[in-house]
Design an enzyme around this catalytic site. Structure first.
Site, short mmCIF file in Angstrom:
data_model
loop_
_atom_site.label_atom_id
_atom_site.label_comp_id
_atom_site.label_asym_id
_atom_site.label_seq_id
_atom_site.Cartn_x
_atom_site.Cartn_y
_atom_site.Cartn_z
N SER A 138 0.83 -1.21 0.00
CA SER A 138 0.00 0.00 0.00
C SER A 138 0.86 1.26 0.00
CB SER A 138 -0.90 0.03 1.24
OG SER A 138 -1.59 -1.17 1.37
N GLY A 391 -24.59 -27.98 3.64
CA GLY A 391 -23.41 -28.76 3.29
C GLY A 391 -23.04 -28.62 1.82
N GLU A 414 -5.48 -3.76 -5.84
CA GLU A 414 -5.92 -2.50 -6.46
C GLU A 414 -6.37 -1.48 -5.41
OE1 GLU A 414 -6.03 -0.87 -9.45
OE2 GLU A 414 -4.56 -2.44 -9.76
C1 LIG Z 1 -4.41 -11.88 -5.77
C2 LIG Z 1 -3.50 -10.70 -5.72
C3 LIG Z 1 -3.02 -10.17 -6.92
C4 LIG Z 1 -2.14 -9.09 -6.89
N1 LIG Z 1 -1.65 -8.62 -8.06
C5 LIG Z 1 -0.71 -7.62 -8.05
C6 LIG Z 1 -0.12 -7.15 -9.26
O1 LIG Z 1 -0.47 -7.60 -10.35
N2 LIG Z 1 0.84 -6.20 -9.16
C7 LIG Z 1 1.24 -5.69 -7.97
O2 LIG Z 1 2.13 -4.83 -7.96
N3 LIG Z 1 0.67 -6.09 -6.80
C8 LIG Z 1 -0.28 -7.05 -6.82
N4 LIG Z 1 -0.86 -7.48 -5.64
C9 LIG Z 1 -0.45 -6.87 -4.38
C10 LIG Z 1 -1.50 -5.93 -3.85
O3 LIG Z 1 -1.59 -4.81 -4.68
C11 LIG Z 1 -1.16 -5.56 -2.41
O4 LIG Z 1 -1.22 -6.75 -1.65
C12 LIG Z 1 -2.15 -4.55 -1.90
O5 LIG Z 1 -1.87 -3.31 -2.46
C13 LIG Z 1 -2.14 -4.41 -0.38
O6 LIG Z 1 -0.87 -4.08 0.06
P1 LIG Z 1 -0.12 -4.91 1.20
O7 LIG Z 1 -0.14 -6.34 0.84
O8 LIG Z 1 1.14 -4.19 1.39
O9 LIG Z 1 -1.02 -4.76 2.48
P2 LIG Z 1 -0.72 -3.81 3.71
O10 LIG Z 1 -0.77 -2.40 3.26
O11 LIG Z 1 0.50 -4.25 4.42
O12 LIG Z 1 -2.00 -4.10 4.58
C14 LIG Z 1 -2.03 -5.01 5.68
C15 LIG Z 1 -3.01 -4.47 6.72
O13 LIG Z 1 -2.51 -3.22 7.24
C16 LIG Z 1 -3.52 -2.22 7.15
N5 LIG Z 1 -2.89 -0.91 6.88
C17 LIG Z 1 -1.77 -0.66 6.17
N6 LIG Z 1 -1.53 0.65 6.12
C18 LIG Z 1 -2.49 1.26 6.82
C19 LIG Z 1 -2.82 2.62 7.11
N7 LIG Z 1 -2.08 3.65 6.64
N8 LIG Z 1 -3.90 2.89 7.87
C20 LIG Z 1 -4.67 1.88 8.30
N9 LIG Z 1 -4.44 0.57 8.05
C21 LIG Z 1 -3.37 0.26 7.32
C22 LIG Z 1 -4.40 -2.66 6.00
O14 LIG Z 1 -5.72 -2.11 6.12
C23 LIG Z 1 -4.41 -4.18 6.15
O15 LIG Z 1 -5.36 -4.55 7.11
C24 LIG Z 1 -1.76 -8.53 -5.65
C25 LIG Z 1 -2.28 -9.04 -4.46
C26 LIG Z 1 -3.14 -10.11 -4.48
C27 LIG Z 1 -3.68 -10.65 -3.20
#
Ligand SMILES: Cc1cc2nc3c(=O)[nH]c(=O)nc-3n(C[C@H](O)[C@H](O)[C@H](O)COP(=O)(O)OP(=O)(O)OC[C@H]3O[C@@H](n4cnc5c(N)ncnc54)[C@H](O)[C@@H]3O)c2cc1C
Length: 642
Positions: A138, A391, A414
């Protein structure tokens, strides 16, 4: 068996189908594509798919993608409907078409577009969107991959400085793509210029092996998404040419001069594209789950009535409570998504034709909230539909688990939903400030923020529900603003003191927005259509209020009598939906093959379907005595020694 139920429907089915698909043309096109899938042997229902290894599932999906491409242009988002028809796995190329190309269109210069767009569109240059890293997703600004400009050679040196900087998750990276749009920290002359996209070849054209200096692989099995090769990638001082930097908004000259140009905010454009697809197309998976659950609830009978007749489970009030509010929410989200699509298109047109960014903030805020709200809806809907089928809902042959597994990631990808709600909260606070300081600047959709009280005689009409949902959101936004301001350090307050209140306030905006869209859709419709949609809208509005009324309770603006009226009214509307339930789900026009559910055919014997699958198609039964039996003997020996 269901024909009698069908005849009970009290509205013209076709008009409803057109409404759900945004018009006659779109519905006809949908049916045409559906019939392609129905008549193609490779897309015939095949529940043994889930007995296959991931390797075999991936290969079958690849074969299916080739066949789908013969008929359908996957480059056109309107054709994403086929994904709705093929839920055993999303086709290869969706990331390329829905994320890479839009990003290119927005972030690449005209020269880069003319150099690449043809090969991007005809798929000879196949790329993934490589943004997320092991350590950061993120928080895009904090990505660790670097692209250091080398003045000697006028190249960028792309490097992964540590494990956490490894690119992780990009779809279509693990096995397939030859190019990647890599997001990295641009550094020139020791100075950082923030995160920018670099379009680079990552696999050899002939051998398909990763190029020297790049390590790539698949990240492994996930919850669903079995056929998608989400991958990892790291760089060891990989050299990329000067024009790999997509340079519409930032240019680096051969001798290292950096020049920014235009409005970089337009970068939001590519995210909007995919979020719009998530709202517009993927919301339909909620309807698919409901079609299965409603039909099955008509076939399924449990316990007898006073006349010793077995009761269809859809006749139980508790079963209606599980499904009917979700059915109403499905219609609300579909009508909301139509408005959102219009908004997104209008925003793009204004930017591209007039360089007018006036709608950008509003569109970004509404789309962020809607993406969060609709993706939560689909996942929640799939899970409740599964539960409502007892079930059998747990078996893949019901067609329900796959909807949950394939749709749940949309909550995270996204733009993670909590973070998106917080972005909408920021916009709500800005508009709240405008309400006091510059009311003329508040967009129509956000005028409700000026509400202080509401005088409503009957809380259960559509108009009253809209007012109350608006007031609820306004109260929660004001409450969140007070919480935020009550702490001297705004940033600390946002992160650690008022996040819950802010996210909560934002989460109550889309129900209000959806109700406005619902009302807009109902107007000018034929009498019968109007009547049934009014019932659905009231159930939706009441449910949203009952689920989330804290804003009104904070100011004692909803009495216990009114809450009771909301509950009683909702229950009193269920019998009308009960009569129309089958037609309301069948208005989606989904064929049996497309639904891929043995428990919910249009007509048929669901028990025979399940029995036939288990006894004839389930490949685990092909071997009469399974090899696993050897271990039973070993277990007996171990047990005997205890
Ligand atoms: C099936 C799948 C396909 C994907 N495809 C792609 C792709 O093609 N290209 C690509 O680049 N990425 C891809 N991703 C990655 C995806 O974009 C990221 O997983 C997503 O952006 C979330 O980021 P993160 O995993 O760092 O979660 P985090 O940001 O680490 O979130 C973890 C938790 O922390 C919380 N959190 C984090 N920051 C804050 C904040 N500031 N305030 C409050 N709460 C917060 C969130 O709400 C969540 O509960 C994919 C992911 C999945 C699951």
């Amino acid at each position: 068996m269901l024909e009698a139920e069908r005849k009970q429907g009290q509205f013209p089915l076709l008009e409803m189908s057109h409404l759900l698909y945004g018009g006659k043309d779109q519905f006809d096109k949908f049916l045409e594509r559906q019939s392609f899938f129905d008549n193609h042997p490779m897309f015939k229902v095949n529940h043994d798919f889930y007995n296959k290894s991931r390797q075999d599932q991936i290969l079958l999906n690849a074969e299916r993608t080739v066949e789908a491409m013969k008929k359908l242009s996957l480059a056109d988002p309107n054709y994403y409907t086929p994904n709705v028809l093929c839920p055993q796995g999303i086709f290869i190329s969706t990331v390329h078409f829905a994320m890479v190309i839009p990003a290119f269109q927005v972030l690449a210069s005209d020269d880069q577009i003319s150099k690449w767009m043809t090969s991007l569109k005809n798929f000879s240059a196949f790329g993934c969107y490589a943004q997320t890293e092991l350590g950061h997703g993120s928080d895009v600004q904090n990505l660790k991959t670097v692209a250091v400009f080398d003045k000697q050679t006028s190249e960028f040196v792309i490097h992964t400085p540590n494990i956490e900087a490894t690119k992780f998750w990009p779809g279509e990276l693990g096995l397939y793509c030859e190019f990647a749009l890599v997001f990295a920290q641009l550094q020139v002359d020791g100075k950082g210029y923030g995160v920018h996209p670099f379009w680079i070849r990552i696999r050899d054209k002939e051998t398909h092996k990763p190029l020297s200096g790049i390590e790539i692989g698949d990240i492994g099995p996930k919850m669903g998404y079995a056929v998608k090769d989400n991958g990892f990638m790291s760089f060891d001082h990989y050299r990329a040419p000067l024009d790999s930097l997509l340079n519409r908004y930032i240019k680096v000259s051969k001798d290292g001069k950096v020049e920014r140009q235009g409005n970089p905010k337009v970068g939001y454009g590519s995210m909007m594209y995919m979020r719009n697809i998530l709202c517009d197309q993927y919301t339909k998976f909620g309807g698919r789950a409901l079609a299965i659950a409603v039909r099955y609830s008509l076939y399924r009978k449990q316990f007898k009535d006073d006349n010793k007749q077995e009761i269809r489970i859809l006749d139980y009030q508790c079963q209606q409570q599980k499904l009917f509010p979700l059915l109403a929410e499905f219609y609300a989200c579909v009508f909301g998504s139509v408005k959102i699509k219009e908004l997104v298109n209008e925003n793009f047109n204004r930017i591209s034709q007039k360089n007018d960014f006036s709608l950008l903030g509003l569109t970004h805020a509404v789309l962020s909230g809607a993406k969060a709200n609709y993706t939560y809806f689909v996942s929640n809907c799939a899970e409740w539909c599964r539960l409502s089928c007892g079930g059998h809902g747990f078996a893949h042959y019901s067609g329900l688990p796959v909807i949950f597994f394939e749709m749940s990631p949309n909550i995270t990808l996204e733009g993670e939903n909590t973070i998106l709600n917080l972005q909408l909260a920021r916009y709500l606070l800005k508009q709240l400030q405008h309400v006091v300081q510059k009311p003329s600047a508040v967009p129509e959709f956000f005028k409700f923020l000026s509400l202080e009280t509401a005088k409503v005689d009957d809380v259960t009409t559509i108009e009253s529900l809209i007012t109350l949902l608006g007031l609820n959101c306004a109260n929660l936004t004001k409450y969140a603003a007070q919480k935020l301001m009550s702490h001297p350090d705004m940033k600390e307050s946002w992160d650690t003191k008022s996040g819950i209140a802010l996210a909560k306030a934002a989460s109550t905006f889309i129900p209000y927005f959806n109700m406005l869209c619902f009302l807009d859709t109902i107007n000018n419709k034929a009498k019968e259509t109007k009547e049934i949609l009014t019932v659905l809208a009231r159930i939706y509005g009441i449910t949203m209020l009952l689920n989330n009324m804290q804003g009104l309770l904070l100011k004692n603006q909803l009495s216990s009598q009114q809450i009771k009226a909301l509950q009683d009214t909702r229950e009193s509307l269920y019998p009308i939906i009960r009569v129309n339930a089958l037609c309301l789900v069948e208005a989606q026009g989904l064929s049996d093959n497309s639904l891929q559910s043995l428990i919910a055919p249009r007509e048929g014997d669901v028990y025979m379907n399940m029995y036939n699958f288990a006894s004839k198609e389930n490949s685990l039964n092909k071997q009469q005595v399974h090899n696993g039996i050897n271990y039973i003997q070993k277990m007996r020996e171990v047990n005997a020694k205890l």
